[in-house]
Design an enzyme around this catalytic site. Structure first.
Site, short mmCIF file in Angstrom:
data_model
loop_
_atom_site.label_atom_id
_atom_site.label_comp_id
_atom_site.label_asym_id
_atom_site.label_seq_id
_atom_site.Cartn_x
_atom_site.Cartn_y
_atom_site.Cartn_z
N SER A 1 0.82 -1.20 0.00
CA SER A 1 0.00 0.00 0.00
C SER A 1 0.85 1.25 0.00
O SER A 1 2.07 1.19 0.08
CB SER A 1 -0.92 -0.01 1.22
OG SER A 1 -0.16 0.18 2.39
N LYS A 2 0.19 2.37 -0.09
CA LYS A 2 0.86 3.66 -0.18
C LYS A 2 2.00 3.84 0.83
O LYS A 2 3.02 4.41 0.51
CB LYS A 2 -0.16 4.78 0.02
CG LYS A 2 -1.18 4.84 -1.10
CD LYS A 2 -0.73 5.76 -2.23
CE LYS A 2 -1.77 5.80 -3.34
NZ LYS A 2 -1.75 4.58 -4.18
#
Length: 492
Positions: A260-261
RNA sequence: AGCGGUAUCGUCUAGUGGUUAGGACGGGAGAUUCUCAUUCUCCAAACAGGGGUUCAAUUCCCCUUACCGCCGCCA
């Protein structure tokens, strides 16, 4: 053997994810290897989360990676349209067929009622399965609901389909990467295929689309395994041929959570912006689960395609480690043709005035600074000293080098000698060699000698080849910087 | 909780019923170099645990553990 047709079906609710890119790659490889067709379908049934920007991003990223599709929304094809939202009139027809065959039924349950059912299940620590309370609604009951203004959803009748085509409640299929997979369908709930608003759910739309688009092999992430059982039953209920399935392990972040980010880039376009080459990205991602039979890891997509066997793909998850990607990217940068590299570097040099350099000088600058680049954007901080009259001196270069007596001596001597030098590389190379030699005889290490010049001219303690730097800067600017660096000490 | 899946160096992986368990990245050491880097050489590093089957198990089977996924009128 019928034609091999595979597809990538991203949902445009975000930019093209690196994981989706890998799935796309494996489909592409499979198609190439088997002389098949690779189709792109946009799954935008959820209008809320869809945006044109994401669709564009998906197209651009796939193209940049070299994953060209034979059929898709933009190029068309025999089985279009290739955008789900343009196919909304198709799904109800098939839902009706299922209804007619008795493999589906209308469900008038409200979200609140469903919520309540779920709550009870959780309370009893039982897995939630839909209770089938609407399975045997009479016409009168349905009419009553309709009068109330309730719009029915359509549910697929799992047990009915399972019983119609299989001996027991166990449903199995042979996965191309995982081997035999099975589940007890009695544990599956009757799922919605058409929402009450008339749009299809994912599980229904994929099957209809894949069926109509004659997709022969479905290669996707293993997060779809449980959907597969439901989908197989729909194919069977429709009397359609069930395609082959292959489920890939997931790509995980180093902490084993979903990428994820917070782990850095996730979208292909983000990697590209940072300066990763698509060639490196695709090569790296291919190695997650697949390995070359000859042990040579650096390969083009075409080379990989020749060697690709879906059955040899690893069925376990793999962790996305930047170390190897970085190594591979720097390798690809090293392999790049100089003219190509010059162009690719330009977006990362916008803060400098490139017109200060002639083409020959720019070429030389790139040649001598490319070596340590891991990602293209590294160039930005690697070249400031090639521009402008003056140079910013790093604190470390000032205190550890320029402030020393030796350095000041070197600079004074250098300024005196270089005055008469011709600033041409070959000549400079020779002059500097002699210069270092003179100091070496005085007991000063070549390294120290060069450090002084480097610090004065570039403001740093490390960097590109000094000869090239001096040649590019020219005599005037070099001496200007050297004199500027020696001023304070001279005053003593 | 249930169901499904996975398990070889830190990471990506190769491999086999009997191997010094191989490679790559990363790490360490050294050489080269005006610095950083590059390049080259060398080194350390793994079959999750427990039961079976077998003359023999990292490899086949079972269990445990760990991790991942799925359980939506999201896709």
């Amino acid at each position: 053997m019928s034609e091999v047709r595979v597809r990538i079906a991203p949902s445009p609710s975000g930019n093209l994810h690196i994981g989706t890119a890998r799935t796309a790659l494996f489909n592409y490889l499979f198609a190439k290897k088997n002389n098949g067709k690779f189709v792109l379908r946009i799954e935008d049934t959820d209008a809320e989360r869809t945006s044109q920007a994401y669709i564009d991003n998906i197209f651009d990223s796939l193209k940049a990676l070299g994953l060209n599709w034979d059929e898709g929304p933009d190029v068309g094809g025999e089985y279009g349209p290739y955008t789900q939202s343009e196919r909304f009139d198709i799904y109800p027809k098939y839902a009706q067929i299922l209804l007619d065959k008795g493999f589906a039924y209308e469900c008038f349950c409200t979200p609140e009622e469903l919520e309540a059912e779920k709550a009870i299940a959780t309370q009893n620590k039982k897995p939630y399965v839909y209770t089938k309370r609407c399975e045997h609604l009479t016409e009168e009951e349905k009419e009553k609901f309709r009068k109330e203004g309730r719009k029915p959803a359509i549910r697929f009748n799992i047990s009915k389909a399972q019983r119609a085509f299989h001996d027991s409640s166990i449903l199995k299929f042979n996965d191309m990467v995982k081997g035999e997979l099975h589940v007890d369908t009695d544990l599956l709930g009757d799922f919605v295929i058409m929402k009450s608003n008339g749009t299809p759910t994912y599980n229904f739309a994929v099957v209809i689309d894949d069926m109509l688009m004659k997709i022969s092999h479905i290669i996707r992430g293993e997060d779809h395994i449980s959907n597969t059982f439901k989908q197989i039953l729909i194919y069977e209920a429709l009397g359609a041929e069930v395609p082959e399935f292959g489920h890939l392990g997931m790509i995980l972040a180093p902490d084993r959570s979903k990428l994820s980010k917070r782990h850095g880039a996730t979208a292909v376009s983000e990697f590209v912006e940072k300066g990763y080459l698509t060639e490196a990205l695709i090569n790296f991602v291919a190695l997650l689960g697949w390995s070359p039979s000859d042990g040579v890891e650096i390969k083009t997509v075409d080379e990989i395609a020749k060697d690709f066997r879906i059955h040899d793909v690893s069925s376990s998850n793999s962790i996305f480690e930047y170390d190897k990607l970085n190594w591979m990217n720097s390798h690809y940068i090293k392999m790049l043709d100089i003219e190509d590299l010059k162009e690719r570097l330009k977006p990362y040099l916008t803060k400098y005035d490139l017109s200060e350099l002639s083409d020959a000088q720019y070429t030389r600058m790139v040649e001598v600074t490319r070596e340590p680049l891991t990602i293209l954007s590294d160039i930005t901080d690697a070249v400031p000293y090639f521009f402008g009259e003056d140079v910013e001196i790093e604190p470390k270069a000032q205190t550890e080098v320029l402030d020393t007596e030796v350095a000041q001596d070197v600079l004074e001597e250098f300024a005196r000698q270089a005055q008469g030098w011709e600033f041409e590389e070959e000549n400079l190379h020779h002059k500097l060699e002699v210069f270092r030699g003179e100091y070496k005889e005085k007991g000063i290490k070549p390294k120290v000698t060069m450090w002084a010049i480097r610090a004065a001219v570039t403001g740093r303690t490390c960097g590109a080849d000094m000869t090239a730097i001096l040649a590019i800067l020219g005599k005037e600017r070099t001496l200007h910087r050297v004199r500027k660096a020696m001023k304070p000490a001279v005053k003593n």
